[in-house]
Design a protein around this motif. Structure first.
Motif, PDB file in Angstrom:
ATOM      1  N   ALA A  79       0.822  -1.216   0.000  1.00  0.00           N
ATOM      2  CA  ALA A  79       0.000   0.000   0.000  1.00  0.00           C
ATOM      3  C   ALA A  79       0.854   1.264   0.000  1.00  0.00           C
ATOM      4  O   ALA A  79       0.451   2.293  -0.546  1.00  0.00           O
ATOM      5  N   ARG A  80       2.058   1.188   0.593  1.00  0.00           N
ATOM      6  CA  ARG A  80       2.937   2.363   0.654  1.00  0.00           C
ATOM      7  C   ARG A  80       3.750   2.558  -0.611  1.00  0.00           C
ATOM      8  O   ARG A  80       4.391   3.585  -0.797  1.00  0.00           O
ATOM      9  N   HIS A  81       3.804   1.554  -1.489  1.00  0.00           N
ATOM     10  CA  HIS A  81       4.640   1.632  -2.695  1.00  0.00           C
ATOM     11  C   HIS A  81       3.761   1.853  -3.917  1.00  0.00           C
ATOM     12  O   HIS A  81       2.892   1.044  -4.219  1.00  0.00           O
ATOM     13  N   ALA A  82       3.999   2.918  -4.640  1.00  0.00           N
ATOM     14  CA  ALA A  82       3.130   3.314  -5.753  1.00  0.00           C
ATOM     15  C   ALA A  82       3.082   2.290  -6.892  1.00  0.00           C
ATOM     16  O   ALA A  82       2.039   2.080  -7.490  1.00  0.00           O
ATOM     17  N   GLY A  83       4.194   1.628  -7.192  1.00  0.00           N
ATOM     18  CA  GLY A  83       4.219   0.785  -8.386  1.00  0.00           C
ATOM     19  C   GLY A  83       3.998  -0.693  -8.157  1.00  0.00           C
ATOM     20  O   GLY A  83       4.214  -1.498  -9.059  1.00  0.00           O
ATOM     21  N   VAL A  84       3.553  -1.085  -6.947  1.00  0.00           N
ATOM     22  CA  VAL A  84       3.434  -2.503  -6.623  1.00  0.00           C
ATOM     23  C   VAL A  84       2.109  -2.758  -5.930  1.00  0.00           C
ATOM     24  O   VAL A  84       1.692  -1.980  -5.082  1.00  0.00           O
ATOM     25  N   ASN A  85       1.430  -3.867  -6.302  1.00  0.00           N
ATOM     26  CA  ASN A  85       0.209  -4.212  -5.567  1.00  0.00           C
ATOM     27  C   ASN A  85       0.464  -5.421  -4.671  1.00  0.00           C
ATOM     28  O   ASN A  85       1.490  -6.087  -4.760  1.00  0.00           O
ATOM     29  N   TYR A  86      -0.507  -5.707  -3.811  1.00  0.00           N
ATOM     30  CA  TYR A  86      -0.372  -6.778  -2.816  1.00  0.00           C
ATOM     31  C   TYR A  86      -0.075  -8.128  -3.469  1.00  0.00           C
ATOM     32  O   TYR A  86       0.829  -8.849  -3.039  1.00  0.00           O
ATOM     33  N   ASP A  87      -0.834  -8.492  -4.518  1.00  0.00           N
ATOM     34  CA  ASP A  87      -0.659  -9.802  -5.148  1.00  0.00           C
ATOM     35  C   ASP A  87       0.753  -9.973  -5.694  1.00  0.00           C
ATOM     36  O   ASP A  87       1.348 -11.052  -5.564  1.00  0.00           O
ATOM     37  N   GLN A  88       1.293  -8.927  -6.319  1.00  0.00           N
ATOM     38  CA  GLN A  88       2.644  -9.012  -6.878  1.00  0.00           C
ATOM     39  C   GLN A  88       3.684  -9.223  -5.778  1.00  0.00           C
ATOM     40  O   GLN A  88       4.566 -10.081  -5.898  1.00  0.00           O
ATOM     41  N   LEU A  89       3.583  -8.437  -4.713  1.00  0.00           N
ATOM     42  CA  LEU A  89       4.560  -8.531  -3.636  1.00  0.00           C
ATOM     43  C   LEU A  89       4.426  -9.859  -2.879  1.00  0.00           C
ATOM     44  O   LEU A  89       5.425 -10.493  -2.531  1.00  0.00           O
ATOM     45  N   HIS A  90       3.195 -10.301  -2.668  1.00  0.00           N
ATOM     46  CA  HIS A  90       2.977 -11.582  -1.996  1.00  0.00           C
ATOM     47  C   HIS A  90       3.546 -12.732  -2.832  1.00  0.00           C
ATOM     48  O   HIS A  90       4.173 -13.654  -2.300  1.00  0.00           O
ATOM     49  N   HIS A  91       3.349 -12.691  -4.129  1.00  0.00           N
ATOM     50  CA  HIS A  91       3.869 -13.731  -5.015  1.00  0.00           C
ATOM     51  C   HIS A  91       5.404 -13.766  -4.959  1.00  0.00           C
ATOM     52  O   HIS A  91       6.006 -14.841  -4.963  1.00  0.00           O
ATOM     53  N   PHE A  92       6.023 -12.585  -4.883  1.00  0.00           N
ATOM     54  CA  PHE A  92       7.485 -12.493  -4.787  1.00  0.00           C
ATOM     55  C   PHE A  92       7.992 -13.229  -3.547  1.00  0.00           C
ATOM     56  O   PHE A  92       8.982 -13.949  -3.597  1.00  0.00           O
ATOM     57  N   ILE A  93       7.281 -13.086  -2.436  1.00  0.00           N
ATOM     58  CA  ILE A  93       7.701 -13.695  -1.177  1.00  0.00           C
ATOM     59  C   ILE A  93       7.317 -15.165  -1.097  1.00  0.00           C
ATOM     60  O   ILE A  93       8.090 -15.998  -0.626  1.00  0.00           O
ATOM     61  N   ALA A  94       6.128 -15.509  -1.544  1.00  0.00           N
ATOM     62  CA  ALA A  94       5.564 -16.830  -1.259  1.00  0.00           C
ATOM     63  C   ALA A  94       5.728 -17.863  -2.367  1.00  0.00           C
ATOM     64  O   ALA A  94       5.469 -19.045  -2.139  1.00  0.00           O
ATOM     65  N   SER A  95       6.136 -17.462  -3.552  1.00  0.00           N
ATOM     66  CA  SER A  95       6.098 -18.413  -4.669  1.00  0.00           C
ATOM     67  C   SER A  95       7.379 -19.224  -4.802  1.00  0.00           C
ATOM     68  O   SER A  95       8.474 -18.690  -4.783  1.00  0.00           O
ATOM     69  N   GLY A  96       7.202 -20.513  -4.913  1.00  0.00           N
ATOM     70  CA  GLY A  96       8.250 -21.433  -5.333  1.00  0.00           C
ATOM     71  C   GLY A  96       9.505 -21.456  -4.479  1.00  0.00           C
ATOM     72  O   GLY A  96       9.656 -20.745  -3.501  1.00  0.00           O
ATOM     73  N   VAL A  97      10.412 -22.324  -4.884  1.00  0.00           N
ATOM     74  CA  VAL A  97      11.710 -22.459  -4.232  1.00  0.00           C
ATOM     75  C   VAL A  97      12.726 -21.689  -5.054  1.00  0.00           C
ATOM     76  O   VAL A  97      12.799 -21.832  -6.265  1.00  0.00           O
ATOM     77  N   TRP A  98      13.485 -20.872  -4.376  1.00  0.00           N
ATOM     78  CA  TRP A  98      14.514 -20.085  -5.045  1.00  0.00           C
ATOM     79  C   TRP A  98      15.854 -20.803  -4.965  1.00  0.00           C
ATOM     80  O   TRP A  98      16.118 -21.522  -4.023  1.00  0.00           O
ATOM     81  N   ASP A  99      16.690 -20.546  -5.951  1.00  0.00           N
ATOM     82  CA  ASP A  99      18.081 -20.977  -5.868  1.00  0.00           C
ATOM     83  C   ASP A  99      18.834 -19.850  -5.177  1.00  0.00           C
ATOM     84  O   ASP A  99      19.090 -18.797  -5.766  1.00  0.00           O
ATOM     85  N   ALA A 100      19.162 -20.052  -3.902  1.00  0.00           N
ATOM     86  CA  ALA A 100      19.800 -18.997  -3.113  1.00  0.00           C
ATOM     87  C   ALA A 100      21.283 -18.830  -3.430  1.00  0.00           C
ATOM     88  O   ALA A 100      21.870 -17.796  -3.120  1.00  0.00           O
ATOM     89  N   ALA A 101      21.911 -19.832  -4.055  1.00  0.00           N
ATOM     90  CA  ALA A 101      23.361 -19.806  -4.261  1.00  0.00           C
ATOM     91  C   ALA A 101      23.865 -18.556  -4.992  1.00  0.00           C
ATOM     92  O   ALA A 101      24.853 -17.954  -4.559  1.00  0.00           O
TER      93      ALA A 101
END
Length: 201
Positions: free
Chosen positions: A50-72
């Motif tokens: 809500a505080r960031h003009a160019g991002v909505n909740y679904d986009q940010l939530h997907h960034f955090i919650a989606s899939g397994v990342w390769d952290a290496a």
């Protein structure tokens, strides 16, 4: 938020964003980091979006919650940047525990165990941390979740929590710390001495 501050943050994050190797994640990463360190008391996804003009909740939530990342690739960039900033023969590599008190029993690794932050046994997650420090500048370079035997001896619980197969074997905190030190050394991290409390031998 001050736009100059955001631009400085985006410039500093460039090597980390490149390591993500994913167009959408590369766009969400600066927004998420700005949300964590920027203005506002609430740091959950909804108020940050809500505080960031160019991002909505679904986009940010997907960034955090989606899939397994390769952290290496991210860890490689982090170690290189930490070494650039504070690495050298006069740097210290500090091994410690970080406890995250939790209620319930479903978060991965949560169990009654010693919580260093509380100075007593409590229901918590415990992480083994590595910090590279020189002078008064510390840089966190490693953070690994410790799984108590109450977790590693319960395959059904591991399945329900989605713990990857290669992280299911029981390892003591000193074993985790040694593996992290080996990883840091293999990446070329420079330090003169390792510090740890008596719990690490």
């Amino acid at each position: 938020m001050n736009r100059d501050w955001q631009l400085d943050l985006e410039r500093w994050l460039e090597p980390f964003v490149s390591a993500l190797r994913h167009k959408t994640r590369a766009r969400m990463c600066p927004a998420y980091i700005a949300g964590l360190i920027g203005l506002g008391d609430r740091k959950s996804v909804q108020p940050m979006a809500a505080r960031h003009a160019g991002v909505n909740y679904d986009q940010l939530h997907h960034f955090i919650a989606s899939g397994v990342w390769d952290a290496a690739p991210l860890e490689k960039v982090l170690l290189a940047e930490a070494d650039r900033q504070v690495g050298g023969n006069d740097a210290w590599l500090i091994v410690d525990d970080t406890a995250l008190p939790k209620k319930g029993r479903h978060s991965v690794g949560v169990a009654p165990q010693y919580a260093s932050a509380l100075g007593k046994n409590a229901n918590c997650q415990t992480l083994v941390s590595l910090t590279l420090a020189s002078g008064e500048v510390p840089v966190m370079v490693g953070l690994r979740l410790f799984l108590p035997e109450s977790w590693t001896s319960d395959p059904a619980r591991l399945d329900r929590a989605g713990v990857p197969e290669d992280h299911r074997a029981y390892r003591t905190k000193p074993e985790i710390a040694l593996a992290e030190i080996d990883r840091a050394r293999a990446a070329g991290l420079r330090f003169g001495c390792v510090l740890a409390d008596a719990g690490y031998g």
